[in-house]
Design an enzyme around this catalytic site. Structure first.
Site, PDB file in Angstrom:
ATOM      1  N   GLY A   1     -49.032  56.205 -53.640  1.00 36.51           N
ATOM      2  CA  GLY A   1     -50.076  57.217 -53.053  1.00 36.51           C
ATOM      3  C   GLY A   1     -51.098  58.059 -54.130  1.00 36.51           C
TER       4      GLY A   1
ATOM      5  CE1 TYR B   1     -38.187  51.767 -46.892  1.00 37.88           C
ATOM      6  CE2 TYR B   1     -37.818  49.764 -47.554  1.00 37.88           C
ATOM      7  CZ  TYR B   1     -38.464  50.547 -47.607  1.00 37.88           C
ATOM      8  OH  TYR B   1     -39.669  50.540 -48.405  1.00 37.88           O
TER       9      TYR B   1
ATOM     10  CG  ASN C   1     -46.381  64.058 -55.094  1.00 36.93           C
ATOM     11  OD1 ASN C   1     -46.322  63.758 -54.110  1.00 36.93           O
ATOM     12  ND2 ASN C   1     -45.592  64.287 -55.983  1.00 36.93           N
ATOM     13  CB  THR C   2     -45.505  60.516 -57.488  1.00 31.76           C
ATOM     14  OG1 THR C   2     -44.889  59.975 -58.491  1.00 31.76           O
ATOM     15  CG2 THR C   2     -44.746  60.433 -56.121  1.00 31.76           C
TER      16      THR C   2
END
Length: 306
Positions: free
Chosen positions: A28, A172, A24-25
């Site tokens: 992606g 991460y 959605n952002t």
């Protein structure tokens, strides 16, 4: 291979089905948009369905939305079951969604947020959907890693969930190293099957929302340097798109920006850190991931349960 690979190099995708997580952002969105423009049926697998619908409205072509919360293995299982009801094949599974530099948090299943979301969620989703890819010639699983897999990165089997101490960068790095090790071990297991391959990519430094959780001391420098050091999400998505669609791409390869230090530029083949290629660690991580998620991958052509 061309040094200036762009979306113009994407072959026609009509008749193909792509599932893109976190679409959605950012990266992606650009990945899904480019695939839809080339004719693919694209499923935006997103945590917030409303935002997914808004993103789909900004794309052309056959674009659909699927609820998926990678921080919950129950949600992953539900999403996989719903996709299996909606689709009879998957040509491209693009494991793109991710979180970065979170304060110490856990997923709904109690796993460290970055490891649980970036690696375990995608591991489970891939295992639950793989039998929709295996019969499809040319199908691919593309997992998005990061240059962060080199920074303070190791698979801490003695403390995978960072319960003893916590480092945002270290957690991460572990999750992004796990993405690569998953890709390489998955490719090894797929190699004798002959249809589906596993490929990895990284976006370099792209101006997305991913770094919003960076420690406060880094935010101002990032803001000042970003216009010079980063590239747009559209450029950052190119390595993923090349890994997903370039006819010359092979299983086990890794794509990233071609500029200095792989920070930005047009996508090309790159190499990951030496430790990412350590087979024994890949296989141990696979076994641990199966145990943590409860997901077993389907039987491959070798007849061995993975």
């Amino acid at each position: 291979m061309s040094d200036k690979w762009t979306t113009a190099n994407i072959p026609g995708q009509r008749g193909r089905v792509a599932v893109v997580t976190g679409a959605n952002t950012g990266l992606g969105f650009e990945t899904a948009k480019a695939l839809a423009e080339r004719g693919a049926t694209v499923v935006l697998a997103v945590r917030n369905v409303e935002k997914g619908e808004q993103a789909a409205a900004r794309m052309t072509g056959d674009v659909r939305v699927q609820a998926l919360d990678l921080t919950s293995l129950d949600s992953v299982r539900t999403a996989a079951a719903e996709l299996r009801n909606r689709l009879d094949r998957i040509d491209l599974l693009i494991n793109n969604a991710g979180v970065m530099y979170n304060p110490k948090q856990t997923t709904r299943d109690g796993y460290e947020m970055q490891f649980g979301t970036n690696h375990l969620g995608h591991f489970a989703l891939t295992g639950l959907l793989l039998d929709l890819l295996l019969p499809v010639p040319g199908s691919r699983v593309v997992t998005v890693s990061s240059t962060g897999h080199r920074i303070r990165a190791a698979i801490h089997f003695d403390d995978l969930q960072w319960e003893k101490s916590y480092s945002r960068a270290g957690a991460y790095g572990q999750s992004k190293l796990a993405n690569l090790m998953f890709t390489y071990e998955l490719q090894r297991r797929l190699a004798t099957h002959g249809t589906t391959v596993a490929v990895a990519a990284h976006p370099g430094l792209s101006s997305t929302e991913l770094a919003r959780n960076s420690p406060a001391v880094f935010r101002l420098p990032i803001t000042l340097v970003a216009p010079l050091a980063t590239q747009t999400p559209a450029m950052g998505a190119l390595p993923t798109l090349r890994a997903a669609t370039d006819p010359a791409a092979l299983g086990g390869q890794y794509y990233g920006p071609g500029g200095n230090f792989e920070i930005k530029g047009h996508p090309r083949l790159v190499t990951s850190s030496p430790q990412s290629y350590e087979v024994a660690i890949q296989q141990r991580l696979w076994t641990v991931s199966e145990n943590l998620t409860g997901v077993r991958f389907p039987v491959m052509a070798t007849g061995i349960q993975n």
